[in-house]
Design a protein around this motif. Structure first.
Motif, short mmCIF file in Angstrom:
data_model
loop_
_atom_site.label_atom_id
_atom_site.label_comp_id
_atom_site.label_asym_id
_atom_site.label_seq_id
_atom_site.Cartn_x
_atom_site.Cartn_y
_atom_site.Cartn_z
N LEU A 58 0.82 -1.21 0.00
CA LEU A 58 0.00 0.00 0.00
C LEU A 58 0.86 1.27 0.00
CD1 LEU A 58 -2.85 -1.04 2.44
CD2 LEU A 58 -3.00 -0.75 -0.03
N ALA A 59 2.09 1.19 0.52
CA ALA A 59 2.98 2.35 0.57
C ALA A 59 3.82 2.50 -0.70
CB ALA A 59 3.91 2.22 1.78
N PHE A 60 3.76 1.55 -1.60
CA PHE A 60 4.56 1.51 -2.82
C PHE A 60 4.32 2.75 -3.67
CE2 PHE A 60 5.54 -0.71 -6.93
CZ PHE A 60 6.80 -1.17 -6.59
N HIS A 61 5.39 3.51 -4.00
CA HIS A 61 5.27 4.68 -4.86
C HIS A 61 6.63 5.06 -5.44
CE1 HIS A 61 6.51 6.57 -1.05
NE2 HIS A 61 7.10 7.47 -1.82
N SER A 62 6.59 5.85 -6.50
CA SER A 62 7.84 6.37 -7.07
C SER A 62 7.94 7.84 -6.72
CB SER A 62 7.87 6.19 -8.59
OG SER A 62 6.93 7.05 -9.21
N ARG A 63 9.18 8.34 -6.72
CA ARG A 63 9.40 9.76 -6.47
C ARG A 63 10.56 10.24 -7.32
NH1 ARG A 63 9.70 12.94 -0.74
NH2 ARG A 63 9.57 15.02 -1.67
N VAL A 64 10.38 11.40 -7.93
CA VAL A 64 11.41 12.04 -8.75
C VAL A 64 11.63 13.43 -8.18
CG1 VAL A 64 12.07 12.83 -11.05
CG2 VAL A 64 10.67 10.76 -10.79
N THR A 65 12.86 13.73 -7.81
CA THR A 65 13.20 15.05 -7.29
C THR A 65 14.39 15.57 -8.07
OG1 THR A 65 12.49 14.35 -5.10
CG2 THR A 65 13.77 16.36 -5.21
N VAL A 66 14.27 16.80 -8.57
CA VAL A 66 15.35 17.44 -9.31
C VAL A 66 15.72 18.72 -8.57
CG1 VAL A 66 16.05 18.47 -11.51
CG2 VAL A 66 14.46 16.53 -11.49
N ASP A 67 17.01 18.91 -8.30
CA ASP A 67 17.50 20.18 -7.78
C ASP A 67 18.68 20.61 -8.63
OD1 ASP A 67 19.87 18.96 -6.68
OD2 ASP A 67 18.75 18.43 -4.89
N THR A 68 19.37 21.64 -8.25
CA THR A 68 20.45 22.18 -9.08
C THR A 68 21.67 21.28 -9.13
OG1 THR A 68 21.22 23.48 -7.20
CG2 THR A 68 19.76 24.58 -8.79
N ARG A 69 21.79 20.33 -8.22
CA ARG A 69 22.96 19.44 -8.18
C ARG A 69 22.69 18.01 -8.61
NH1 ARG A 69 25.66 21.16 -2.45
NH2 ARG A 69 25.97 23.33 -3.00
N SER A 70 21.47 17.54 -8.42
CA SER A 70 21.22 16.12 -8.67
C SER A 70 19.78 15.84 -9.06
CB SER A 70 21.58 15.29 -7.43
OG SER A 70 20.73 15.63 -6.36
N VAL A 71 19.60 14.63 -9.57
CA VAL A 71 18.28 14.07 -9.85
C VAL A 71 18.18 12.82 -8.98
CG1 VAL A 71 16.78 13.04 -11.59
CG2 VAL A 71 18.33 14.91 -12.22
N ARG A 72 17.15 12.75 -8.15
CA ARG A 72 16.96 11.59 -7.29
C ARG A 72 15.72 10.83 -7.74
NH1 ARG A 72 18.48 15.59 -4.35
NH2 ARG A 72 16.49 16.08 -3.41
N LEU A 73 15.90 9.55 -8.00
CA LEU A 73 14.82 8.66 -8.41
C LEU A 73 14.65 7.62 -7.32
CD1 LEU A 73 16.14 7.99 -12.03
CD2 LEU A 73 14.56 9.79 -11.32
N SER A 74 13.41 7.26 -7.02
CA SER A 74 13.21 6.18 -6.06
C SER A 74 11.93 5.44 -6.35
CB SER A 74 13.20 6.72 -4.62
OG SER A 74 12.05 7.49 -4.38
N LEU A 75 11.95 4.18 -6.00
CA LEU A 75 10.77 3.34 -6.00
C LEU A 75 10.68 2.80 -4.57
CD1 LEU A 75 8.45 2.12 -7.59
CD2 LEU A 75 9.91 0.17 -8.09
N PHE A 76 9.91 3.49 -3.74
CA PHE A 76 9.83 3.15 -2.33
C PHE A 76 9.08 1.85 -2.16
CE2 PHE A 76 7.78 3.20 1.80
CZ PHE A 76 8.84 3.53 2.63
N PRO A 77 9.58 0.94 -1.40
CA PRO A 77 10.71 0.93 -0.50
C PRO A 77 11.92 0.14 -1.02
CG PRO A 77 9.21 -0.78 0.17
CD PRO A 77 8.65 -0.16 -1.09
N VAL A 78 12.03 -0.07 -2.33
CA VAL A 78 13.01 -1.05 -2.81
C VAL A 78 14.20 -0.51 -3.59
CG1 VAL A 78 11.35 -2.95 -2.85
CG2 VAL A 78 11.60 -1.51 -4.87
N TRP A 79 14.15 0.74 -4.11
CA TRP A 79 15.22 1.18 -5.00
C TRP A 79 15.39 2.69 -4.92
CZ3 TRP A 79 15.09 4.22 -9.56
CH2 TRP A 79 16.23 4.14 -10.37
N ARG A 80 16.66 3.15 -4.96
CA ARG A 80 16.97 4.57 -5.01
C ARG A 80 18.18 4.79 -5.91
NH1 ARG A 80 17.22 6.89 0.98
NH2 ARG A 80 18.54 5.08 1.19
#
Length: 162
Positions: A58-80
């Motif tokens: 039920l908590a499974f989700h993806s997240r994409v965050t972009v800032d001036t230094r990096s791009v962070r990708l995640s598939l919670f709770p298994v991959w970053r």
């Protein structure tokens, strides 16, 4: 650090009903399995399998965050994955479907990229200088593509959900 783009995506709502049904079936299954064993380890395993596993689903989700230094990708709770902006060769809007990935989540695409797609068909492909490619599903492809632009100064970005 100021975020230029931040998006969290869950699985399609149609799957939410299936996840809730699965959780209800797990909870309903406890009274049938619990009395069949007196072993403490077995009862702990029953509790974990019928409680923690559905909660993680039920908590499974993806997240994409972009800032001036990096791009962070995640598939919670298994991959970053964190990608330095300096490692990005370019990005482009792309259409992708669950059929191209043979499902949803984190999967290789038919053309060799790694796809992170939870729903929909809008995506942005990120190509790294080392040749690796990531296809990121998003509800805001123009905003993500703009945030990834190499000349991006953090101003005039299309608005994105938090």
């Amino acid at each position: 650090m100021t975020s230029l783009f931040d998006e969290r995506r869950r699985l399609p709502r149609a799957l939410d009903a299936l996840q809730s049904l699965f959780l209800a079936a797990c909870v309903a299954g406890v009274p049938f399995l619990w009395p069949r064993t007196d072993d403490v380890v077995a009862r702990v395993m029953i509790a974990v399998c019928l409680g923690a596993v559905p909660a993680l689903i039920l908590a499974f989700h993806s997240r994409v965050t972009v800032d001036t230094r990096s791009v962070r990708l995640s598939l919670f709770p298994v991959w970053r994955k964190t990608i330095r902006r300096s490692d990005i060769a370019g990005s482009r809007p792309r259409q992708i479907g669950a059929r191209d990935l043979h499902g949803l989540g984190l999967r290789p695409t038919t053309d060799g990229a790694l796809g992170l797609v939870m729903r929909g068909s809008d995506a942005v492909e990120i190509e790294l200088k080392n040749g690796k490619r990531y296809v990121i599903g998003t509800g805001h492809p123009a905003a993500l593509h703009h945030a990834l632009s190499p000349t991006h100064d953090g101003q005039d970005a299309p608005t994105t959900p938090a």
